[in-house]
Design a protein around this motif. Structure first.
Motif, short mmCIF file in Angstrom:
data_model
loop_
_atom_site.label_atom_id
_atom_site.label_comp_id
_atom_site.label_asym_id
_atom_site.label_seq_id
_atom_site.Cartn_x
_atom_site.Cartn_y
_atom_site.Cartn_z
N ASN A 1 18.50 24.24 58.50
CA ASN A 1 17.77 24.96 59.55
C ASN A 1 18.27 26.38 59.66
O ASN A 1 19.37 26.71 59.18
CB ASN A 1 17.95 24.23 60.88
CG ASN A 1 17.37 22.82 60.86
OD1 ASN A 1 16.25 22.61 60.40
ND2 ASN A 1 18.14 21.87 61.35
N ARG A 2 17.48 27.20 60.30
CA ARG A 2 17.82 28.63 60.51
C ARG A 2 18.29 29.25 59.20
O ARG A 2 19.34 29.90 59.14
CB ARG A 2 18.86 28.76 61.62
CG ARG A 2 18.42 28.12 62.93
CD ARG A 2 19.19 28.61 64.14
NE ARG A 2 20.61 28.59 64.00
CZ ARG A 2 21.38 27.53 64.22
NH1 ARG A 2 20.83 26.38 64.55
NH2 ARG A 2 22.68 27.62 64.11
N LEU A 3 17.50 29.06 58.18
CA LEU A 3 17.88 29.54 56.86
C LEU A 3 17.94 31.06 56.80
O LEU A 3 17.15 31.75 57.48
CB LEU A 3 16.92 29.00 55.80
CG LEU A 3 17.17 27.54 55.42
CD1 LEU A 3 15.95 26.93 54.77
CD2 LEU A 3 18.38 27.43 54.50
N GLU B 1 30.19 32.43 42.71
CA GLU B 1 30.80 31.17 42.33
C GLU B 1 30.12 30.01 43.06
O GLU B 1 29.52 30.18 44.12
CB GLU B 1 32.29 31.18 42.67
CG GLU B 1 33.10 32.15 41.83
CD GLU B 1 34.58 32.00 42.06
OE1 GLU B 1 35.34 32.72 41.39
OE2 GLU B 1 35.00 31.17 42.89
N ARG B 2 30.24 28.84 42.47
CA ARG B 2 29.70 27.65 43.11
C ARG B 2 30.41 27.41 44.43
O ARG B 2 31.64 27.55 44.53
CB ARG B 2 29.87 26.45 42.19
CG ARG B 2 29.23 25.16 42.71
CD ARG B 2 29.40 24.04 41.74
NE ARG B 2 30.80 23.72 41.53
CZ ARG B 2 31.26 23.00 40.51
NH1 ARG B 2 30.42 22.55 39.60
NH2 ARG B 2 32.54 22.74 40.40
N GLU B 3 29.65 27.00 45.44
CA GLU B 3 30.20 26.77 46.77
C GLU B 3 29.89 25.34 47.21
O GLU B 3 28.76 24.88 47.08
CB GLU B 3 29.57 27.76 47.77
CG GLU B 3 30.01 27.55 49.20
CD GLU B 3 29.25 28.42 50.20
OE1 GLU B 3 28.20 28.99 49.83
OE2 GLU B 3 29.72 28.53 51.35
N GLY B 4 30.90 24.66 47.71
CA GLY B 4 30.69 23.34 48.31
C GLY B 4 30.13 23.52 49.70
O GLY B 4 30.79 24.09 50.55
N VAL B 5 28.93 23.05 49.91
CA VAL B 5 28.23 23.27 51.18
C VAL B 5 28.52 22.14 52.17
O VAL B 5 28.84 22.39 53.33
CB VAL B 5 26.72 23.37 50.92
CG1 VAL B 5 25.94 23.39 52.21
CG2 VAL B 5 26.41 24.60 50.08
N SER B 6 28.40 20.91 51.70
CA SER B 6 28.56 19.77 52.60
C SER B 6 28.86 18.53 51.78
O SER B 6 28.41 18.41 50.63
CB SER B 6 27.27 19.55 53.40
OG SER B 6 27.34 18.37 54.19
N VAL C 1 27.71 27.20 56.70
CA VAL C 1 26.50 26.43 57.05
C VAL C 1 26.69 25.57 58.28
O VAL C 1 25.75 24.90 58.72
CB VAL C 1 26.05 25.54 55.86
CG1 VAL C 1 25.85 26.38 54.60
CG2 VAL C 1 27.04 24.42 55.61
N LYS C 2 27.88 25.58 58.84
CA LYS C 2 28.17 24.73 59.99
C LYS C 2 27.19 25.03 61.13
O LYS C 2 26.87 26.19 61.41
CB LYS C 2 29.62 24.98 60.43
CG LYS C 2 30.32 23.79 61.04
CD LYS C 2 31.80 24.05 61.21
CE LYS C 2 32.55 23.85 59.93
NZ LYS C 2 34.01 23.94 60.09
N GLU C 3 26.71 23.98 61.75
CA GLU C 3 25.76 24.03 62.88
C GLU C 3 24.36 24.46 62.45
O GLU C 3 23.47 24.59 63.30
CB GLU C 3 26.29 24.91 64.00
CG GLU C 3 27.59 24.40 64.60
CD GLU C 3 28.06 25.21 65.79
OE1 GLU C 3 27.29 26.06 66.27
OE2 GLU C 3 29.19 25.00 66.23
N ARG C 4 24.13 24.67 61.17
CA ARG C 4 22.78 24.93 60.67
C ARG C 4 22.31 23.83 59.73
O ARG C 4 21.13 23.51 59.68
CB ARG C 4 22.70 26.28 59.93
CG ARG C 4 23.02 27.48 60.79
CD ARG C 4 22.70 28.79 60.05
NE ARG C 4 23.48 28.94 58.84
CZ ARG C 4 22.95 29.11 57.63
NH1 ARG C 4 21.63 29.13 57.46
NH2 ARG C 4 23.74 29.25 56.58
#
Length: 127
Positions: free
Chosen positions: A84-86, A44-49, A64-67
């Motif tokens: 970052n840090r993918l 499903e679609r995810e809200g990242v930021s 994705v917090k702190e990355r």
């Protein structure tokens, strides 16, 4: 009519970085919230930021917090997502979306109260 164009996707190795950009067709995105969403195959679609362009307040999903870091440029016409840090699980098509700020930045993101969408850009994290 507001239009959004994403750029900056590509192929990166695990642990690497990419910066996505979302550029608007109008002179300013003041009073808008810009969100970054992603859809991976079979998920499903995810809200990242999300970021409020006016004051820079942000929301991040736990995944994705702190990355990842959202920011906007001084002209308030472009919003960035520094990743970052993918990880391989970050692989997806990433979309930016815009909506007028009508509630908290978190609610704008988690309730997807955004009405204008870009075409998406592919991010692939693989060795």
């Amino acid at each position: 009519q507001l239009q959004l164009v994403e750029s900056g996707g590509g192929l990166v190795q695990p642990g690497g970085s990419l910066r996505l950009a979302c550029t608007a067709s109008r002179s300013t995105l003041d009073y808008y919230v810009i969100g970054w969403f992603r859809r991976a195959p079979g998920k499903e679609r995810e809200g990242v930021s999300c970021i409020s362009v006016s004051d820079g307040s942000t929301y991040y999903a736990d995944s994705v917090k702190e990355r990842f870091t959202a920011s906007r440029d001084n002209t308030k016409t472009t919003v960035f997502l520094e990743m970052n840090r993918l990880k391989p699980e970050d692989t997806a098509v990433y979309y930016c979306a815009a909506g007028r700020l009508i509630t908290s930045v978190q609610n704008m993101c988690t309730m997807t109260l955004l009405h204008t969408w870009g075409q998406g850009t592919q991010v692939t994290v693989s060795s």
